[in-house]
Design a protein around this motif. Structure first.
Motif, short mmCIF file in Angstrom:
data_model
loop_
_atom_site.label_atom_id
_atom_site.label_comp_id
_atom_site.label_asym_id
_atom_site.label_seq_id
_atom_site.Cartn_x
_atom_site.Cartn_y
_atom_site.Cartn_z
N ASP A 10 25.67 13.67 2.68
CA ASP A 10 24.85 14.57 1.86
C ASP A 10 25.67 15.18 0.72
O ASP A 10 25.24 16.10 0.06
CB ASP A 10 24.30 15.69 2.77
CG ASP A 10 23.27 16.53 2.04
OD1 ASP A 10 22.53 15.97 1.21
OD2 ASP A 10 23.23 17.75 2.28
N GLU A 169 29.82 24.80 -4.25
CA GLU A 169 29.63 24.53 -2.83
C GLU A 169 30.95 24.64 -2.06
O GLU A 169 31.94 24.06 -2.52
CB GLU A 169 29.05 23.13 -2.61
CG GLU A 169 28.75 22.86 -1.15
CD GLU A 169 28.27 21.44 -0.89
OE1 GLU A 169 28.46 20.57 -1.76
OE2 GLU A 169 27.73 21.21 0.19
N GLY A 194 25.33 23.93 -3.29
CA GLY A 194 25.19 23.66 -1.86
C GLY A 194 25.73 24.83 -1.07
O GLY A 194 26.43 25.69 -1.60
N SER A 197 28.15 24.30 5.43
CA SER A 197 27.49 23.64 6.56
C SER A 197 28.40 23.61 7.78
O SER A 197 28.13 22.90 8.74
CB SER A 197 27.01 22.24 6.18
OG SER A 197 27.96 21.59 5.41
N LYS A 226 21.28 21.05 -3.22
CA LYS A 226 21.50 20.20 -2.05
C LYS A 226 20.68 20.71 -0.86
O LYS A 226 20.39 21.90 -0.76
CB LYS A 226 22.98 20.18 -1.72
CG LYS A 226 23.76 19.43 -2.79
CD LYS A 226 25.23 19.37 -2.48
CE LYS A 226 25.47 18.67 -1.16
NZ LYS A 226 26.92 18.48 -0.92
N LYS A 227 20.38 19.78 0.03
CA LYS A 227 19.51 20.14 1.16
C LYS A 227 20.11 21.27 2.01
O LYS A 227 19.39 22.09 2.56
CB LYS A 227 19.29 18.91 2.05
CG LYS A 227 18.25 17.97 1.49
CD LYS A 227 17.72 17.02 2.53
CE LYS A 227 18.81 16.19 3.13
NZ LYS A 227 18.36 15.10 3.99
N ASN A 228 21.45 21.30 2.09
CA ASN A 228 22.05 22.32 2.97
C ASN A 228 21.86 23.74 2.43
O ASN A 228 22.12 24.71 3.13
CB ASN A 228 23.53 22.01 3.27
CG ASN A 228 24.40 22.04 2.03
OD1 ASN A 228 23.99 22.48 0.97
ND2 ASN A 228 25.64 21.57 2.18
N ARG A 231 19.06 26.57 4.02
CA ARG A 231 19.30 27.61 5.01
C ARG A 231 19.23 28.99 4.37
O ARG A 231 18.76 29.96 4.96
CB ARG A 231 20.68 27.38 5.66
CG ARG A 231 21.05 28.39 6.71
CD ARG A 231 22.33 28.01 7.44
NE ARG A 231 23.45 27.76 6.56
CZ ARG A 231 24.13 28.73 5.94
NH1 ARG A 231 23.80 29.98 6.10
NH2 ARG A 231 25.16 28.42 5.16
#
Ligand code: SF4
Length: 243
Positions: A10, A169, A194, A197, A226-228, A231
């Motif tokens: 990712d 990130e 990001g 994670s 980014k998908k993370n 959260r």
């Protein structure tokens, strides 16, 4: 042997391949390092040795032609303990494939721009190169280990005359006005955001602060979420752009 691999993780979804000719423990020693985490999980400790160069000549086959390659996704090629001769070797290999796009991602962009490239024995970067600096915040936190201060990273990118990007990130608390001003001054073609994670606790900004940052950045550059990041920022139109 340094594998030339289809990008599956990712890290950057817009990257096609990763190539890791330099591997080993990264000198920056960030507390949140995902490579250290993987080593810890599979080896029981995070010391996987001094950096080493896998000098098997790069051979990009047909399916990799013209694609975007992330160089050294597991170690910083431009960390100050990486010998200049290794960096030159890596750049020479990349130059064999000028139709590919080469992503040089680092926390030490000052070294990337200050290599002796005007010495004819040292290769210049391939024409399709992007220098990307990871700048998690414009503040300093101890969890950033021995990596150069964000100010130095900004300075390095300022000196780079080609295509440039910034990756924020894992995003950490920032001072929004000076952060955005500095990013605006650099004019990166893209900013990737990001979140942490791992399981190390970091000083994270609030959802509201990230929303403000994304809004301000979107006014002058392309922003990839980014998908993370979901959260902290569960919903945003930019997620639909596949970052
Ligand atoms: S720069 Fe990247 S690879 Fe190096 S220690 Fe930090 S997170 Fe790990």
């Amino acid at each position: 042997m340094a594998a030339f691999l289809k990008q599956k993780g990712d890290m950057y979804r817009w990257v096609d391949f990763t190539w890791n000719p330099v591997q080993g423990k990264c000198q920056h020693d960030c507390a949140y390092c995902y490579i250290k985490r993987i080593a810890q999980r599979f080896r029981g400790d995070d010391d996987f040795g001094a950096p080493h160069l896998f000098d098997t000549p790069l051979n990009i086959r047909q399916n990799g032609a013209g694609k975007t390659v992330f160089v050294c996704s597991s170690c910083d090629l431009f960390a100050s303990n990486i010998p200049e001769s290794w960096i030159a070797w890596v750049i020479r290999q990349a130059n064999k494939y000028p139709e590919n796009t080469w992503l040089w991602n680092t926390k030490n962009p000052q070294r990337a721009v200050n290599l002796p490239r005007f010495d004819s024995r040292f290769p210049d970067y391939p024409k399709n190169s992007i220098l990307c600096a990871t700048i998690e915040t414009n503040c300093w936190f101890d969890c950033m280990g021995k990596a150069p201060h964000p100010d130095q990273r900004f300075k390095g990118l300022e000196e780079w005359e080609g295509r440039k990007m910034v990756t924020i990130e894992p995003i950490m608390k920032f001072a929004i006005s000076p952060f955005v001003e500095r990013l605006h001054w650099i004019r990166p073609e893209q900013v990737n955001l990001g979140a942490n994670s791992g399981n190390v606790e970091l000083p994270e900004p609030s959802r509201e602060d990230i929303e403000k940052l994304v809004y301000k950045l979107s006014r002058f550059t392309k922003v990839h979420l980014k998908k993370n990041l979901r959260r902290i920022l569960p919903e945003h139109d930019l997620y639909s752009e596949g970052a």
